[in-house]
Design a protein around this motif. Structure first.
Motif, PDB file in Angstrom:
ATOM      1  N   SER A   1      42.486  40.790 -14.871  1.00 22.95           N
ATOM      2  CA  SER A   1      42.532  42.118 -14.249  1.00 22.95           C
ATOM      3  C   SER A   1      42.705  43.203 -15.296  1.00 22.95           C
ATOM      4  N   ARG A   2      43.500  42.932 -16.328  1.00 24.68           N
ATOM      5  CA  ARG A   2      43.694  43.921 -17.392  1.00 24.68           C
ATOM      6  C   ARG A   2      42.419  44.070 -18.220  1.00 24.68           C
ATOM      7  N   ARG A   3      41.730  42.986 -18.456  1.00 21.29           N
ATOM      8  CA  ARG A   3      40.464  43.097 -19.185  1.00 21.29           C
ATOM      9  C   ARG A   3      39.442  43.893 -18.389  1.00 21.29           C
ATOM     10  N   ALA A   4      39.428  43.686 -17.079  1.00 17.20           N
ATOM     11  CA  ALA A   4      38.505  44.437 -16.231  1.00 17.20           C
ATOM     12  C   ALA A   4      38.789  45.933 -16.284  1.00 17.20           C
ATOM     13  N   ALA A   5      40.054  46.281 -16.574  1.00 21.60           N
ATOM     14  CA  ALA A   5      40.443  47.688 -16.681  1.00 21.60           C
ATOM     15  C   ALA A   5      40.233  48.237 -18.086  1.00 21.60           C
ATOM     16  N   GLY A   6      39.666  47.408 -18.981  1.00 16.14           N
ATOM     17  CA  GLY A   6      39.341  47.873 -20.320  1.00 16.14           C
ATOM     18  C   GLY A   6      40.311  47.464 -21.411  1.00 16.14           C
ATOM     19  N   LYS A   7      41.340  46.684 -21.079  1.00 14.55           N
ATOM     20  CA  LYS A   7      42.286  46.218 -22.092  1.00 14.55           C
ATOM     21  C   LYS A   7      41.714  45.011 -22.833  1.00 14.55           C
ATOM     22  N   VAL A   8      42.209  44.796 -24.029  1.00 16.91           N
ATOM     23  CA  VAL A   8      41.724  43.674 -24.850  1.00 16.91           C
ATOM     24  C   VAL A   8      42.872  42.702 -25.075  1.00 16.91           C
ATOM     25  N   PHE A   9      42.709  41.485 -24.611  1.00 16.75           N
ATOM     26  CA  PHE A   9      43.706  40.434 -24.827  1.00 16.75           C
ATOM     27  C   PHE A   9      43.008  39.213 -25.432  1.00 16.75           C
ATOM     28  N   PRO A  10      42.840  39.173 -26.768  1.00 17.05           N
ATOM     29  CA  PRO A  10      42.227  37.980 -27.355  1.00 17.05           C
ATOM     30  C   PRO A  10      43.097  36.756 -27.115  1.00 17.05           C
ATOM     31  N   LEU A  11      42.457  35.599 -26.996  1.00 18.81           N
ATOM     32  CA  LEU A  11      43.202  34.360 -26.804  1.00 18.81           C
ATOM     33  C   LEU A  11      43.774  33.898 -28.132  1.00 18.81           C
ATOM     34  N   TYR A  12      45.038  33.481 -28.104  1.00 16.68           N
ATOM     35  CA  TYR A  12      45.726  33.033 -29.310  1.00 16.68           C
ATOM     36  C   TYR A  12      45.579  31.531 -29.451  1.00 16.68           C
ATOM     37  N   SER A  13      45.302  31.090 -30.668  1.00 15.17           N
ATOM     38  CA  SER A  13      45.185  29.658 -30.946  1.00 15.17           C
ATOM     39  C   SER A  13      46.222  29.267 -31.986  1.00 15.17           C
ATOM     40  N   PHE A  14      47.089  28.324 -31.634  1.00 19.44           N
ATOM     41  CA  PHE A  14      48.094  27.843 -32.581  1.00 19.44           C
ATOM     42  C   PHE A  14      47.435  27.015 -33.681  1.00 19.44           C
ATOM     43  N   SER A  15      47.812  27.317 -34.916  1.00 18.88           N
ATOM     44  CA  SER A  15      47.422  26.445 -36.012  1.00 18.88           C
ATOM     45  C   SER A  15      48.305  25.205 -35.979  1.00 18.88           C
ATOM     46  N   PHE A  16      47.723  24.036 -36.217  1.00 22.49           N
ATOM     47  CA  PHE A  16      48.504  22.792 -36.173  1.00 22.49           C
ATOM     48  C   PHE A  16      49.614  22.804 -37.213  1.00 22.49           C
ATOM     49  N   SER A  17      49.313  23.356 -38.409  1.00 21.90           N
ATOM     50  CA  SER A  17      50.293  23.311 -39.488  1.00 21.90           C
ATOM     51  C   SER A  17      51.260  24.493 -39.453  1.00 21.90           C
ATOM     52  N   ASP A  18      50.796  25.654 -38.980  1.00 26.54           N
ATOM     53  CA  ASP A  18      51.638  26.840 -38.967  1.00 26.54           C
ATOM     54  C   ASP A  18      51.350  27.671 -37.721  1.00 26.54           C
ATOM     55  N   PRO A  19      52.212  27.586 -36.708  1.00 28.68           N
ATOM     56  CA  PRO A  19      51.972  28.350 -35.472  1.00 28.68           C
ATOM     57  C   PRO A  19      52.053  29.862 -35.661  1.00 28.68           C
ATOM     58  N   GLY A  20      52.568  30.311 -36.826  1.00 25.25           N
ATOM     59  CA  GLY A  20      52.626  31.734 -37.094  1.00 25.25           C
ATOM     60  C   GLY A  20      53.899  32.385 -36.602  1.00 25.25           C
ATOM     61  N   SER A  21      53.891  33.718 -36.533  1.00 22.75           N
ATOM     62  CA  SER A  21      55.064  34.482 -36.124  1.00 22.75           C
ATOM     63  C   SER A  21      54.621  35.613 -35.206  1.00 22.75           C
ATOM     64  N   ALA A  22      55.593  36.238 -34.551  1.00 17.71           N
ATOM     65  CA  ALA A  22      55.302  37.328 -33.631  1.00 17.71           C
ATOM     66  C   ALA A  22      56.510  38.248 -33.559  1.00 17.71           C
ATOM     67  N   GLU A  23      56.300  39.423 -32.981  1.00 18.09           N
ATOM     68  CA  GLU A  23      57.401  40.348 -32.751  1.00 18.09           C
ATOM     69  C   GLU A  23      57.962  40.207 -31.333  1.00 18.09           C
ATOM     70  N   LYS A  24      57.146  39.705 -30.412  1.00 14.98           N
ATOM     71  CA  LYS A  24      57.605  39.552 -29.039  1.00 14.98           C
ATOM     72  C   LYS A  24      56.755  38.524 -28.309  1.00 14.98           C
ATOM     73  N   VAL A  25      57.406  37.735 -27.460  1.00 11.74           N
ATOM     74  CA  VAL A  25      56.714  36.810 -26.550  1.00 11.74           C
ATOM     75  C   VAL A  25      57.153  37.142 -25.135  1.00 11.74           C
ATOM     76  N   ASN A  26      56.199  37.126 -24.222  1.00  7.69           N
ATOM     77  CA  ASN A  26      56.464  37.479 -22.835  1.00  7.69           C
ATOM     78  C   ASN A  26      55.903  36.388 -21.933  1.00  7.69           C
ATOM     79  N   LEU A  27      56.749  35.817 -21.080  1.00 11.77           N
ATOM     80  CA  LEU A  27      56.314  34.862 -20.059  1.00 11.77           C
ATOM     81  C   LEU A  27      56.467  35.537 -18.700  1.00 11.77           C
ATOM     82  N   MET A  28      55.369  35.683 -17.984  1.00  7.39           N
ATOM     83  CA  MET A  28      55.397  36.368 -16.690  1.00  7.39           C
ATOM     84  C   MET A  28      55.001  35.404 -15.587  1.00  7.39           C
ATOM     85  N   ALA A  29      55.844  35.309 -14.562  1.00 12.62           N
ATOM     86  CA  ALA A  29      55.565  34.395 -13.465  1.00 12.62           C
ATOM     87  C   ALA A  29      54.334  34.832 -12.683  1.00 12.62           C
TER      88      ALA A  29
END
Length: 263
Positions: free
Chosen positions: A122-150
């Motif tokens: 729905s957000r993409r349909a409204a013009g927002k961009v949410f690329p899909l994230y892919s975890f690297s097997f060796s290094d999942p990386g870092s972030a500033e925030k994670v959000n889990l929404m029911a």
């Protein structure tokens, strides 16, 4: 009580009305206090890109605290970024996505989705961009925030809740009943963001008025010289507040500002 030299407000369900607008009265009120030399800005869980139109509406020039205190920006300049490793969260995030939750992560200026959900589409349909994230097997990386929404999957989030609580000694986590959670680095919250902002502006926290409504505003209201809760705030926030507004949403923010900064 110290004179108020800085007013900070949460956005969603605080400064923003339910239709996510800001009244002309609120704009005029903040213009008036700025003319008296009082700073005004946002402290929000939203990432920087998601506050831009509201910052333009309010003609903000002061730094904005985003991602529950993990990022501070001023215009296009990042003044502060508090990242954390994703490796300990990878299993939780993948379980959440498998259960149909919307899992978002903000990293390095981009907000990613772990999977396609109705919310993401729905957000993409409204013009927002949410690329899909892919975890690297060796290094999942870092972030500033994670959000889990029911996002309507309350039972699924409750299934994850014991796993979320098990991580609370490693991260700062704001829980929203059965509707989800927000995760940032340990020791980071809106209160710490306010302290960082005060340092940047050369002010004392005792000279601040903060207004909020939900679980991620607890530390903010405690850290401020005066913490105010809008009338629609959850009970736990009202218990943290020095002042509980009679009015809700935008009108509540205006009420608090007029009471403690004058008309």
């Amino acid at each position: 009580m110290s004179p108020i030299k800085l007013v900070v407000t949460d956005l969603d369900n605080t400064l923003l009305s339910p239709d996510r607008t800001i009244s002309d009265r609120a704009v005029a009120t903040m213009d008036a206090i700025r003319k008296k030399g009082v700073h005004f800005t946002f402290i929000t869980g939203r990432p920087p890109y998601a506050v831009e139109r509201f910052a333009q509406r309010m003609k903000l020039t002061d730094p904005i605290v985003c991602c529950n205190g993990a990022v501070i920006v001023q215009g296009n300049t990042v003044l502060l970024r508090r990242s954390f490793p994703l490796r300990p969260l990878r299993s939780l995030m993948e379980q959440g996505a498998a259960l149909g939750l919307t899992v978002l992560l903000y990293a390095g200026g981009t907000e990613y989705a772990l999977s396609d959900t109705d919310w993401v589409r729905s957000r993409r349909a409204a013009g927002k961009v949410f690329p899909l994230y892919s975890f690297s097997f060796s290094d999942p990386g870092s972030a500033e925030k994670v959000n889990l929404m029911a996002d309507g999957q309350d039972t699924a989030f409750l299934e994850l809740l014991p796993h979320v609580k098990a991580l609370m000694d490693r991260y700062s986590i704001s829980l929203y009943s059965s509707s989800g959670c927000e995760i940032v680095a340990s020791g980071v919250n809106k209160g710490s963001g306010l302290l960082e902002l005060c340092t940047i502006l050369g002010l004392s926290p005792s000279e601040t008025l903060a207004v909020g409504d939900d679980a991620n505003d607890h530390e903010l209201l405690r850290a401020a010289g005066i913490g105010a809760a809008v009338a629609n705030a959850v009970d736990s926030v009202k218990r943290c507040a020095d002042y509980c507004c009679i009015a809700s949403y935008t009108d509540g923010v205006v009420e608090a500002v007029e009471r403690f900064c004058g008309r």
